[in-house]
Design a protein around this motif. Structure first.
Motif, PDB file in Angstrom:
ATOM      1  N   SER A  80       0.816  -1.325   0.086  1.00 19.28           N
ATOM      2  CA  SER A  80      -0.053  -0.094  -0.101  1.00 19.28           C
ATOM      3  C   SER A  80       0.806   1.364  -0.157  1.00 19.28           C
ATOM      4  O   SER A  80       0.492   2.216  -0.772  1.00 19.28           O
ATOM      5  CB  SER A  80      -1.049   0.215   1.346  1.00 19.28           C
ATOM      6  N   GLU A  81       1.943   1.243   0.883  1.00 14.31           N
ATOM      7  CA  GLU A  81       2.827   2.429   0.897  1.00 14.31           C
ATOM      8  C   GLU A  81       3.734   2.653  -0.355  1.00 14.31           C
ATOM      9  O   GLU A  81       3.554   3.726  -1.033  1.00 14.31           O
ATOM     10  CB  GLU A  81       3.807   2.141   2.093  1.00 14.31           C
ATOM     11  N   THR A  83       2.559   1.822  -3.518  1.00 20.44           N
ATOM     12  CA  THR A  83       1.610   2.121  -4.675  1.00 20.44           C
ATOM     13  C   THR A  83       1.286   3.729  -4.290  1.00 20.44           C
ATOM     14  O   THR A  83       0.826   4.206  -5.259  1.00 20.44           O
ATOM     15  CB  THR A  83       0.466   1.382  -4.458  1.00 20.44           C
ATOM     16  N   LYS A  84       1.319   4.396  -3.048  1.00 23.86           N
ATOM     17  CA  LYS A  84       0.925   5.756  -2.726  1.00 23.86           C
ATOM     18  C   LYS A  84       2.110   6.876  -3.266  1.00 23.86           C
ATOM     19  O   LYS A  84       1.583   7.629  -3.785  1.00 23.86           O
ATOM     20  CB  LYS A  84       0.862   5.979  -1.305  1.00 23.86           C
ATOM     21  N   THR A  85       3.397   6.275  -3.334  1.00 17.62           N
ATOM     22  CA  THR A  85       4.390   7.017  -3.699  1.00 17.62           C
ATOM     23  C   THR A  85       4.615   7.284  -5.320  1.00 17.62           C
ATOM     24  O   THR A  85       4.595   6.336  -5.973  1.00 17.62           O
ATOM     25  CB  THR A  85       5.835   6.582  -3.249  1.00 17.62           C
ATOM     26  N   THR A  86       4.023   8.337  -5.928  1.00 14.26           N
ATOM     27  CA  THR A  86       4.244   8.631  -7.397  1.00 14.26           C
ATOM     28  C   THR A  86       5.049   9.829  -7.660  1.00 14.26           C
ATOM     29  O   THR A  86       5.100  10.736  -6.972  1.00 14.26           O
ATOM     30  CB  THR A  86       2.816   8.872  -8.105  1.00 14.26           C
TER      31      THR A  86
END
Length: 199
Positions: A80-81, A83-86
């Motif tokens: 989850s962490e 996939t949050k970082t873009t």
């Protein structure tokens, strides 16, 4: 020929030369920047593939009745962490890349713990779906490494183009900044501890 015409011609030739240099610099920088963006897209695609596989892997592992819940939760949280970082490849900063690297490194670490824990469950180790997912995950990790290497290879000509003098002067005018390279994940310099449990 009139005397005043000579300086005008000289100024016109110099202006045309500067214009051609600026256009050449800008067009080359745009092409190289697009190559970097494409390479970054490939990195993200590889990580997305890994995230998709991890979801399937976690669901397969959940089927093992007495599997350690905390290990699965750590993988789910790390995924989850990650996939949050873009990151926007046109404005990538060293800090953003480091944050992205840390999130992906946390997922790699949690995933490694999951795969080590699986060793204690013979029925899971022999599950064909699990074995297939494990192979695909290994292949995807290799793809990620290749994509990161190609990203670094795309950055080198871009950075060289915008950082060398006199191009660096135009880079400031046209707002082209150097881009950070992928570094090794934190702790990668430490040797891996391998333990064999023959009990």
């Amino acid at each position: 020929m009139k005397k005043w015409l000579i300086p005008v011609l000289i100024i016109a030739v110099i202006a045309f030369g500067v214009y051609r240099w600026a256009v050449g610099f800008n067009n080359t920088a745009v092409v190289l920047n697009e190559n970097v963006s494409e390479a970054w897209g490939n990195v993200q695609t590889s990580y997305q593939r890994r995230n998709d596989l991890i979801g399937n892997l976690v669901n397969t592992v959940k089927g093992a009745a007495d599997f350690e819940k905390s290990t699965l939760e750590a993988v789910i949280k790390a995924r989850s962490e990650a996939t949050k970082t873009t990151i926007d490849p046109s404005n990538i900063t060293p800090e953003q890349l480091q944050e992205f690297n840390q999130a992906q490194g946390g997922l790699s670490s949690a995933l490694s713990r999951l795969l080590v824990t699986v060793e204690r469950y013979p029925e899971l180790k022999s599950n064909q779906n699990f074995l297939k997912l494990q192979d695909e995950l290994t292949s995807t990790e290799n793809t990620i490494q290749t994509a990161r290497t190609r990203y670094n290879e795309a950055i080198k000509p871009y950075n060289t183009h915008v950082k060398t003098f006199p191009n660096s002067v135009l880079a400031g005018i046209f707002n082209f900044e150097g881009k950070p390279y992928f570094d090794a994940e934190a702790g990668a310099e430490k040797p891996v501890e391998v333990e064999f449990d023959f009990k």
